[in-house]
Design a protein around this motif. Structure first.
Motif, PDB file in Angstrom:
ATOM      1  N   VAL A  62       0.945  -1.196  -0.144  1.00 54.88           N
ATOM      2  CA  VAL A  62      -0.192   0.012   0.040  1.00 54.88           C
ATOM      3  C   VAL A  62       1.009   1.259  -0.171  1.00 54.88           C
ATOM      4  O   VAL A  62       0.499   2.264  -0.753  1.00 54.88           O
ATOM      5  N   ILE A  63       1.824   1.203   0.763  1.00 57.55           N
ATOM      6  CA  ILE A  63       2.650   2.454   0.892  1.00 57.55           C
ATOM      7  C   ILE A  63       3.621   2.557  -0.585  1.00 57.55           C
ATOM      8  O   ILE A  63       3.626   3.682  -0.897  1.00 57.55           O
ATOM      9  N   THR A  64       3.909   1.484  -0.945  1.00 54.63           N
ATOM     10  CA  THR A  64       5.046   1.924  -2.372  1.00 54.63           C
ATOM     11  C   THR A  64       3.717   2.254  -3.574  1.00 54.63           C
ATOM     12  O   THR A  64       4.313   2.771  -4.038  1.00 54.63           O
ATOM     13  N   TYR A  65       2.700   1.593  -3.371  1.00 59.86           N
ATOM     14  CA  TYR A  65       1.632   1.916  -4.515  1.00 59.86           C
ATOM     15  C   TYR A  65       1.242   3.598  -4.334  1.00 59.86           C
ATOM     16  O   TYR A  65       1.138   4.113  -5.402  1.00 59.86           O
ATOM     17  N   GLY A  66       0.939   3.877  -3.205  1.00 64.40           N
ATOM     18  CA  GLY A  66       0.891   5.130  -2.892  1.00 64.40           C
ATOM     19  C   GLY A  66       1.852   6.333  -3.286  1.00 64.40           C
ATOM     20  O   GLY A  66       1.625   7.456  -3.598  1.00 64.40           O
ATOM     21  N   LEU A  67       3.061   5.943  -2.808  1.00 66.78           N
ATOM     22  CA  LEU A  67       4.185   6.607  -3.061  1.00 66.78           C
ATOM     23  C   LEU A  67       4.385   6.821  -4.891  1.00 66.78           C
ATOM     24  O   LEU A  67       4.305   7.992  -5.599  1.00 66.78           O
ATOM     25  N   ALA A  69       1.886   6.284  -7.307  1.00 63.99           N
ATOM     26  CA  ALA A  69       0.838   6.971  -7.802  1.00 63.99           C
ATOM     27  C   ALA A  69       0.824   8.318  -7.468  1.00 63.99           C
ATOM     28  O   ALA A  69       0.543   9.232  -8.208  1.00 63.99           O
ATOM     29  N   GLY A  70       1.105   8.575  -6.334  1.00 62.48           N
ATOM     30  CA  GLY A  70       1.284  10.217  -5.785  1.00 62.48           C
ATOM     31  C   GLY A  70       2.382  10.884  -6.640  1.00 62.48           C
ATOM     32  O   GLY A  70       2.132  11.943  -7.158  1.00 62.48           O
ATOM     33  N   TYR A  73       0.911  11.513 -10.286  1.00 59.18           N
ATOM     34  CA  TYR A  73      -0.195  12.160 -10.385  1.00 59.18           C
ATOM     35  C   TYR A  73       0.219  13.610 -10.103  1.00 59.18           C
ATOM     36  O   TYR A  73       0.024  14.332 -10.977  1.00 59.18           O
TER      37      TYR A  73
END
Length: 133
Positions: A62-67, A69-70, A73
């Protein structure tokens, strides 16, 4: 127009609440019947979410995907301004840069999937201590 869309969405929501039941009267298959029989009554949605977030590998994902994707974007949002600031009048090239970023990401995902499938390295059980070393 928005009132019409909101009205239709509200009507559909109310119909779903009224018409659809939690589960059918008769299970659709033997496997589903067995699943109903073995299901523990104390298993709730909240407890499954809590159990999921206690899984270290899921939290790292979740953390790596969030980083990732962020960062994508943020770069996509500010790309036109960054290019125009240094190269006035190059809006077309800013679009080409954005297209290149998207295509590179798609190709990278495909290549990574093929590599993981062939090397079977996705089965590596790496916990926090191997990330630190």
């Amino acid at each position: 127009m928005f009132y019409i869309i909101g009205g239709v969405a509200t009507l559909l929501f109310i119909l779903v609440i009224i018409v659809f039941k939690e589960k059918p009267k008769h299970p659709p298959s033997r496997a589903q019947s067995l699943s109903y029989a073995l299901a523990s009554p104390d298993a709730s949605y909240l407890s499954s979410i809590v159990r999921l977030f206690r899984n270290l590998n899921f939290v790292l994902l979740v953390i790596t995907y969030g980083l990732n994707a962020g960062a994508f974007y943020a770069l996509s949002t500010l790309l036109n301004r960054m290019v125009i600031l240094h190269y006035p009048g190059e809006e077309v090239n800013a679009g080409r840069i954005g297209l290149t970023i998207v295509i590179a990401g798609m190709l990278g995902a495909v290549i990574s999937g093929i590599w993981l499938d062939r090397s079977k390295t996705y089965k590596n059980q790496c916990h926090l201590n191997c990330l630190i070393q």
